[in-house]
Design a protein around this motif. Sequence first.
Motif, PDB file in Angstrom:
ATOM      1  N   UNK A 253     -19.242  10.347  15.913  1.00  0.00           N
ATOM      2  CA  UNK A 253     -20.189  10.014  17.125  1.00  0.00           C
ATOM      3  C   UNK A 253     -21.217  11.151  17.430  1.00  0.00           C
ATOM      4  N   UNK A 254     -21.082  12.265  16.846  1.00  0.00           N
ATOM      5  CA  UNK A 254     -22.004  13.423  17.336  1.00  0.00           C
ATOM      6  C   UNK A 254     -23.084  13.605  16.091  1.00  0.00           C
ATOM      7  N   UNK A 255     -22.539  13.123  14.891  1.00  0.00           N
ATOM      8  CA  UNK A 255     -23.486  12.919  13.841  1.00  0.00           C
ATOM      9  C   UNK A 255     -24.315  11.894  13.962  1.00  0.00           C
ATOM     10  N   UNK A 256     -23.996  10.819  14.714  1.00  0.00           N
ATOM     11  CA  UNK A 256     -24.860   9.486  15.116  1.00  0.00           C
ATOM     12  C   UNK A 256     -25.904  10.101  16.239  1.00  0.00           C
ATOM     13  N   UNK A 257     -25.351  10.701  17.019  1.00  0.00           N
ATOM     14  CA  UNK A 257     -26.144  11.276  18.082  1.00  0.00           C
ATOM     15  C   UNK A 257     -27.341  12.198  17.579  1.00  0.00           C
TER      16      UNK A 257
END
Length: 317
Positions: A253-257
Amino acid sequence: MNTGAEPGDDRDESSDPGLGAIMSERRRLINLAYRLLGSLADAEDVVQETYARWYAMSAREQQAIESPGAWLMTVAGRICLNLLGSARARRETYVGDWIPEPLPEPAEWITGRAGAGGTDPADRITLDESVTMAFLVVLDAMTPAERVAFVLHDVFRYPFGEVAEIVGRTPAACRQLASSARRRIRTAQLPAGPGPGAGQAGIVRRFRAAWEAKDIDALIGLLDPDATATADGGGLAVTHLYPIVGGERIARAYAEIARVSGHRTTFVECTVNGLPGLVAQQDGAVATVFAFEIAADRIRHIWAVRNPEKLRPWRLG
């Protein structure tokens, strides 16, 4: 916010020798109210109201009070207790998760509702283990009476007899409330010690580097397998409404952010509530403050505060 002179009060320290002593209690009151409410803005309101009640009394009534400092703390504690009761109802309509308002290092604070620069030392919160984000989150899960009894006794060292006067229960009942609060804290298994330490700062630094590189494997290696990420946008900023559970899910999720935000976001390492954290800056303004709970060299919890109303004290030099 200037409480040196309340509305209708034209006294100053030269004409009222006791004024300096009364105003010297301000920092203690701010420290109490922030720990109880988890909000610097609400803490400021409590202190304002406390001083308003003091100056609403006649000079004779003030002189009859044996310990003005104790009186101010008692009044502030009772105001906080009432606010904690009403806060539970307000949370039912809050959009997403509610996270306590994060605190920067004192040197970075902007005080005053208008966001004026400069910091009055009396407005600063003492940063210790009782204001780490993990500690405040556990406090927020307590009943109002538990929270007030515990903070007054275990943090501010008030005897249970005095705590009872504020909470409106017997000393024995307050002792039980504090004991129940301690059990909650033990169950939460909070990491010991408030100090930032090179170890925790290094983990946050590696997390930042892996996040900026969108390196999912590196992020997974830094996160506890059962880690949780919680965000607070308050309906005023876009964020995930529900906690993300699991190190791998958080990493993805954070990589996508990071992918979506692109080059618009700059991450800065900073101190958040006395521990290593991160600030996301967009277009020169603080957009998100990240607090971390780290145990056994792994990130166990991430709190991301995006609600702009909670970022008022922040600036980056």
